[in-house]
Design an enzyme around this catalytic site. Sequence first.
Site, short mmCIF file in Angstrom:
data_model
loop_
_atom_site.label_atom_id
_atom_site.label_comp_id
_atom_site.label_asym_id
_atom_site.label_seq_id
_atom_site.Cartn_x
_atom_site.Cartn_y
_atom_site.Cartn_z
CG ASP A 1 -1.72 1.28 1.35
OD1 ASP A 1 -2.26 1.72 0.32
OD2 ASP A 1 -1.80 1.83 2.46
CG ASN B 1 4.95 6.16 6.29
OD1 ASN B 1 6.14 6.17 6.51
ND2 ASN B 1 4.10 6.93 6.95
CE1 TYR C 1 -15.90 10.00 -4.27
CE2 TYR C 1 -14.65 10.59 -6.23
CZ TYR C 1 -14.89 10.73 -4.87
OH TYR C 1 -14.12 11.59 -4.13
CB ALA D 1 -5.60 2.51 -5.31
CG ASP D 2 -5.51 5.57 -0.35
OD1 ASP D 2 -6.13 5.95 -1.38
OD2 ASP D 2 -5.09 6.36 0.51
#
Length: 256
Positions: free
Chosen positions: A6, A11, A100, A108-109
């Site tokens: 991810d 990070n 949406y 994507a997260d």
Amino acid sequence: MLLALDVGNSNVTIGAFDGDTLAGRWRLRTIREQTADEWGILIRNLFSLSSLDLAAVDGVIISSVVPAVDQPLEAMADRYFHRKPLFVNYTTDLGIAIRYDNPREVGADRLVNGVAGYRKYGGPVVVVDLGTTINFDIVSADGVFLGGLICPGIGMSISGLFARTARLPMVDFREPEKLIGSNTVGSITSGLFYGFVGMIDGIVERLASGELGPNLKCVATGGQGELIVKPSRWVMTYDEDLTLDGLRFIWERNRG
């Protein structure tokens, strides 16, 4: 074994799944200039330190909001694991619908968190992800990603406060000893901590009193999510591995 990455703005969270078990988890800084070989050597060393078998990886899945690292990660997966990675986006079979205005805009997260929140906790659910920004990602009771809210992140706010004032010190985000600060550091610490807790509770309360209803579940994830669960009136659960679990769910659905 599944390698799940991810990639966030600050990070990169890396997980190695042996079946349903998270056998290894690591968090690295997002370095946009890093080459495929540098990524490969880093991951190889992490596997070695955790006594995991690099050759056992038979799948790679990536959610990324940093386009600059996508090509190096794809090359790394091919060179070190001989696998073509699955990049999650709005066209991926997620198991939930997306409502949406422009699905291309959804990070994507956020989609991965929506999948994980719905699969693990049911709907309606709001996932509060405390990362570079604070994202509220909402999935309805019938499994539709409705969108959400994006707010400034904690680190971003601390840096801005320090940079735009002449005499205020830099502080850590932590629970203060008392609500009313009796010195400058204590006042800033209390203002930041209870300010963000109040913002999160206020938003979730509005969601629960509106179209989502009182049965709304709320789960926090992200590096600073654990800190807000204790004082929050609405966020009852902290799930550190929610995003990695979401990547695993999506991989299992698409691996064929």
